[in-house]
Design an enzyme around this catalytic site. Structure first.
Site, PDB file in Angstrom:
ATOM      1  N   PRO A   1      -5.027  -9.372  10.425  1.00  0.00           N
ATOM      2  CA  PRO A   1      -3.998  -9.603  10.471  1.00  0.00           C
ATOM      3  C   PRO A   1      -2.721  -9.681   9.856  1.00  0.00           C
ATOM      4  O   PRO A   1      -1.379 -10.044  10.014  1.00  0.00           O
ATOM      5  CB  PRO A   1      -4.862 -11.582  10.483  1.00  0.00           C
ATOM      6  CG  PRO A   1      -5.677 -10.642  11.186  1.00  0.00           C
ATOM      7  CD  PRO A   1      -6.055  -9.116  10.537  1.00  0.00           C
TER       8      PRO A   1
ATOM      9  N   CYS B   1       0.663  -1.259  -0.236  1.00  0.00           N
ATOM     10  CA  CYS B   1       0.091  -0.099   0.057  1.00  0.00           C
ATOM     11  C   CYS B   1       1.036   0.937   0.151  1.00  0.00           C
ATOM     12  O   CYS B   1       0.835   1.927  -0.486  1.00  0.00           O
ATOM     13  CB  CYS B   1      -0.991  -0.127   1.780  1.00  0.00           C
ATOM     14  SG  CYS B   1      -0.139  -0.177   3.135  1.00  0.00           S
TER      15      CYS B   1
END
Length: 300
Positions: free
Chosen positions: A158, A124
């Site tokens: 997670p 990202c």
């Protein structure tokens, strides 16, 4: 073109929603937890599902018609998934930091890799910042670039937390190989603020005697390009080009630098499935969708 998504967590589910809003056909959502919200939501949308992982995907009746598979699992899982899918000739768009295939940032180098069997979406932070580094590098050499990606702690599931080390290593490598910096560094910050803040990214490039107007124009043009597929991507402040205090050698070897280019970005999510503050996830799914759409266009 039929596509499948492996991973029924936040990223995979958001990607599924984006695919359903596109011209691509959602053939399957694949998970390993039969009770996941993603698989339940897919069933409500009429999307075929399996909770048996990639092996379940291979057994699905329409698998032979799937042309692109998105992998939104983990770096470790992607190695196994890629090996299982390799004999079938499907194209893989990898949203993990596994980096089996070439790094791809749509606004920078997608056209170079349209025929690659496995395209890696970096991270990202990479999707948000590498376009800026590439824009600066297109005007003047960048001996050193450093990025800091700050994301809401609540948007780090997670999978994200398990891949922190891979995030920094993969992003730094892509800053160099895709962004064009001689040396790159990446930092990620999980911000626990309440209410959660949208993704913020800071890019620092050390350069020598830049054409400040040209650098500013290149960055602004690149931000506009990225915003065509990530609408919430924007400059938070004007581009800053400032002198450094004396020549800098410690970070850039023998290269002399005179100025620091500072770019401050904000990425707000589209809130298709995730909250708007989760721009870090939205930019990954938006970039992956752009890759698949372009592959589909190129193969018509």
């Amino acid at each position: 073109m039929k596509v499948a998504v492996i991973g029924s967590g936040n990223i995979g589910t958001d990607l599924m929603v984006k695919v359903l809003r596109s011209d691509l056909e959602m053939a399957a959502l694949v998970g390993i937890d039969p009770d996941s919200d993603g698989l339940a939501r897919a069933a409500r949308f009429g999307v075929p599902t399996t909770s048996d992982g990639v092996e379940g995907l291979l057994r699905m009746p329409d698998f032979q018609d799937v042309r692109i598979v998105f992998d939104a699992t983990s770096a470790k899982a992607h190695h196994a998934n890629a090996a299982a899918l390799a004999p079938f000739g499907v194209r893989l768009v990898d949203l993990t930091p596994a980096a089996i295939g070439p790094f791809v940032v749509p606004a920078v180098n997608l056209e170079e890799h349209l025929t690659a069997p496995n395209l890696n979406m970096v991270t990202c932070g990479g999707q948000a910042t590498i376009p800026v580094v590439a824009a600066v590098a297109g005007v003047t050499p960048v001996p050193y670039a450093e990025i800091v990606a700050s994301i809401a702690s609540k948007s780090a599931g997670p999978g994200t937390r398990a891949n922190i080390d891979e995030f920094t290593e993969t992003t730094a490598a892509a800053i160099e190989s895709v962004g064009g910096a001689s040396r790159g560094k990446a930092v990620i910050v999980l911000n626990p603020a309440e209410p959660p803040l949208v993704m913020r990214d800071t890019v620092f490039c050390l350069v020598e005697d830049p054409d400040q107007a040209a650098v500013t124009h290149a960055v602004e043009r690149m931000v506009k390009e990225v915003s065509t597929y990530v609408p919430g991507y924007r400059l938070k402040r004007p581009v800053q080009v400032t002198p450094v205090d004396g020549p800098v050698h410690t970070l850039v070897g023998d290269r002399r630098v005179t100025h620091r280019v500072s770019v401050f970005l904000e990425v707000e999510g589209a809130a298709h499935y995730l909250p708007a503050y989760a721009g870090n996830l939205d930019i990954m799914t938006s970039a992956a969708l752009r890759v698949a759409e372009r592959i589909a266009e190129a193969t018509r």
